[in-house]
Design an enzyme around this catalytic site. Structure first.
Site, mmCIF file in Angstrom:
data_model
loop_
_atom_site.group_PDB
_atom_site.id
_atom_site.type_symbol
_atom_site.label_atom_id
_atom_site.label_comp_id
_atom_site.label_asym_id
_atom_site.label_seq_id
_atom_site.Cartn_x
_atom_site.Cartn_y
_atom_site.Cartn_z
ATOM 1 N N TYR A 1 11.732 5.390 -10.974
ATOM 2 C CA TYR A 1 10.575 5.407 -11.758
ATOM 3 C C TYR A 1 10.836 4.975 -13.202
ATOM 4 O O TYR A 1 10.412 4.129 -13.971
ATOM 5 C CB TYR A 1 9.631 6.404 -11.478
ATOM 6 C CG TYR A 1 8.426 6.352 -12.423
ATOM 7 C CD1 TYR A 1 7.331 6.064 -11.623
ATOM 8 C CD2 TYR A 1 8.252 7.147 -13.681
ATOM 9 C CE1 TYR A 1 5.930 6.061 -12.267
ATOM 10 C CE2 TYR A 1 6.925 7.322 -14.157
ATOM 11 C CZ TYR A 1 5.837 6.594 -13.640
ATOM 12 O OH TYR A 1 4.687 6.833 -14.319
ATOM 13 N N SER B 1 4.947 4.455 -19.423
ATOM 14 C CA SER B 1 5.083 5.901 -19.187
ATOM 15 C C SER B 1 5.907 6.490 -20.307
ATOM 16 O O SER B 1 7.117 5.746 -20.731
ATOM 17 C CB SER B 1 5.728 6.288 -17.890
ATOM 18 O OG SER B 1 6.015 7.761 -17.744
HETATM 19 P P1 NAD Z 1 -3.374 6.931 -9.653
HETATM 20 O O1 NAD Z 1 -2.639 7.307 -8.483
HETATM 21 O O2 NAD Z 1 -4.479 7.714 -10.110
HETATM 22 O O3 NAD Z 1 -3.802 5.403 -9.714
HETATM 23 C C1 NAD Z 1 -2.768 4.364 -9.316
HETATM 24 C C2 NAD Z 1 -3.711 3.229 -8.715
HETATM 25 O O4 NAD Z 1 -2.757 2.350 -8.319
HETATM 26 C C3 NAD Z 1 -4.252 3.596 -7.408
HETATM 27 O O5 NAD Z 1 -5.719 3.590 -7.179
HETATM 28 C C4 NAD Z 1 -3.424 3.055 -6.424
HETATM 29 O O6 NAD Z 1 -4.383 2.611 -5.166
HETATM 30 C C5 NAD Z 1 -2.947 1.582 -7.304
HETATM 31 N N1 NAD Z 1 -2.096 1.066 -6.432
HETATM 32 C C6 NAD Z 1 -0.970 1.411 -5.976
HETATM 33 N N2 NAD Z 1 -0.222 0.556 -5.541
HETATM 34 C C7 NAD Z 1 -0.841 -0.778 -5.741
HETATM 35 C C8 NAD Z 1 -0.647 -2.208 -5.431
HETATM 36 N N3 NAD Z 1 0.747 -2.398 -5.036
HETATM 37 N N4 NAD Z 1 -1.442 -2.847 -6.014
HETATM 38 C C9 NAD Z 1 -2.780 -2.582 -6.631
HETATM 39 N N5 NAD Z 1 -2.769 -1.413 -6.809
HETATM 40 C C10 NAD Z 1 -2.009 -0.280 -6.574
HETATM 41 O O7 NAD Z 1 -2.290 7.077 -10.969
HETATM 42 P P2 NAD Z 1 -2.436 6.926 -12.525
HETATM 43 O O8 NAD Z 1 -1.827 7.997 -13.247
HETATM 44 O O9 NAD Z 1 -3.809 6.671 -12.919
HETATM 45 O O10 NAD Z 1 -1.587 5.553 -12.763
HETATM 46 C C11 NAD Z 1 -1.758 4.469 -13.612
HETATM 47 C C12 NAD Z 1 -0.694 4.172 -14.244
HETATM 48 O O11 NAD Z 1 -0.340 5.224 -15.102
HETATM 49 C C13 NAD Z 1 0.753 4.022 -13.339
HETATM 50 O O12 NAD Z 1 1.461 2.712 -13.739
HETATM 51 C C14 NAD Z 1 1.475 5.354 -13.476
HETATM 52 O O13 NAD Z 1 2.959 5.046 -13.571
HETATM 53 C C15 NAD Z 1 1.157 5.462 -15.130
HETATM 54 N N6 NAD Z 1 1.314 6.758 -15.579
HETATM 55 C C16 NAD Z 1 0.835 7.740 -15.117
HETATM 56 C C17 NAD Z 1 0.968 8.922 -15.702
HETATM 57 C C18 NAD Z 1 0.558 10.317 -15.169
HETATM 58 O O14 NAD Z 1 0.913 11.517 -15.492
HETATM 59 N N7 NAD Z 1 -0.484 10.300 -14.570
HETATM 60 C C19 NAD Z 1 1.972 9.146 -16.869
HETATM 61 C C20 NAD Z 1 2.594 8.027 -17.427
HETATM 62 C C21 NAD Z 1 2.190 6.742 -16.776
#
Ligand code: NAD
Length: 276
Positions: free
Chosen positions: A157, A144
């Site tokens: 985080y 991130s």
């Molecule tokens: P999201 O909530 O849409 O997807 C995350 C997925 O991870 C979900 O489907 C959830 O069920 C799954 N998950 C959670 N715990 C789990 C576990 N223990 N084992 C397996 N699966 C698990 O969110 P996203 O934004 O798509 O997140 C994906 C990645 O991107 C994350 O690592 C997040 O930190 C990172 N990220 C997101 C953003 C943002 O703004 N959306 C920005 C920077 C980084």
């Protein structure tokens, strides 16, 4: 060119593929011809995403808790047995718990570390030795922008994401001579379910990563997925996106004290909102 990379016959595991960025990566990979295992703790939602993937490759959904090291090891071994190799591993599953750090329980700290950090460690511990043996492989870790800059109120985080950046860059320079590539992805706000997710004391994730951080609109998961595939094709070390995130990153590197001031402004903005 984005979207035209031929991944025919390559195998991939995408964690957190039941939603958001992981789902978008899986879609793009299947379109490019890869055989993709979509692994997520939410099996039902992931089944729907897999059924919706369309392209020359294949999509299989499986339930996986990335905090369970044995389960991750078994999945990697099964994919290697079924496809003859694990070509790509996307350690993407992640959760966020925001808010004043003194209000977080130790269980909150551990939950975030178990998924965001140990989840990535489990993936690498299972797949990297295999990739070294294969003499090839690509590991993509979703960190991130909070892994590059201070992010108060998202402190736990941010800690895990800084660790993922350090792990990825260090492994990359070690793995290169063994034919294994490593990319770390550092996006700012992306329009996914995580923005409507967890916080303590009324903490508003969406507001924090948009209004408080001065971002007008969160980027789409699909455009991020396209950028990720393009960064992989070019064998980049790090993807920081969008442009405003790159500017913030560069500013922070040139002047860490300016980065701290900008971060403190974000914290103040969220606190003012919470105080009504
Ligand atoms: P999201 O909530 O849409 O997807 C995350 C997925 O991870 C979900 O489907 C959830 O069920 C799954 N998950 C959670 N715990 C789990 C576990 N223990 N084992 C397996 N699966 C698990 O969110 P996203 O934004 O798509 O997140 C994906 C990645 O991107 C994350 O690592 C997040 O930190 C990172 N990220 C997101 C953003 C943002 O703004 N959306 C920005 C920077 C980084």
């Amino acid at each position: 060119m984005i979207g035209t990379w031929d991944l025919g016959g390559k195998s991939a595991i995408v964690t957190g593929a039941g939603s958001g960025i992981g789902a978008a990566i899986a879609h793009r990979l299947v379109t490019a011809g890869a055989n993709v295992v979509l692994a997520d703790i939410d099996a039902e939602r992931t089944g729907v995403v897999a059924a919706d993937c369309d392209g020359a490759g294949s999509a299989t959904a499986t339930r996986l808790d990335v905090s369970d090291a044995e389960a991750v090891k078994d999945l990697v071994a099964n994919v290697a047995a079924d496809h003859g190799a694990v070509d790509m591993l996307f350690n993407n599953a992640g959760i966020g718990v925001g808010g004043e750090t003194e209000k977080l329980s130790l269980a909150d700290w551990n939950r975030v570390m178990d998924v965001n950090l140990r989840g990535v460690v489990h993936g690498i511990a299972a797949a990297y030795p295999l990739m070294v043996k294969q003499g090839r492989g690509h590991i993509v870790n979703t960190a991130s922008l909070a892994g590059l800059l201070p992010a108060g109120l998202l402190t736990v985080y941010s800690m895990t994401k800084h660790a993922v950046v350090g792990l990825s860059l260090s492994l990359r320079i070690e793995a290169a001579a063994k034919g294994v590539k490593v990319l770390v992805v550092c996006p700012a706000a992306v329009e996914t379910a995580i923005l409507d997710g967890e916080g303590v004391g009324g903490f508003d994730v969406r507001r924090y990563v948009t209004t408080d951080q001065g971002v007008k609109t969160a980027m789409s998961p699909d455009s991020l997925a396209a950028e990720i595939l393009e960064a992989m094709r070019k064998n980049k070390a790090i993807l920081v996106t969008p442009r405003t995130a790159r500017l913030a990153w560069i500013t922070n590197r040139l002047s860490p004290s300016l980065g701290m001031l900008a971060g403190a402004r974000v914290v103040r903005s969220q606190r003012q909102y919470l105080a009504g």
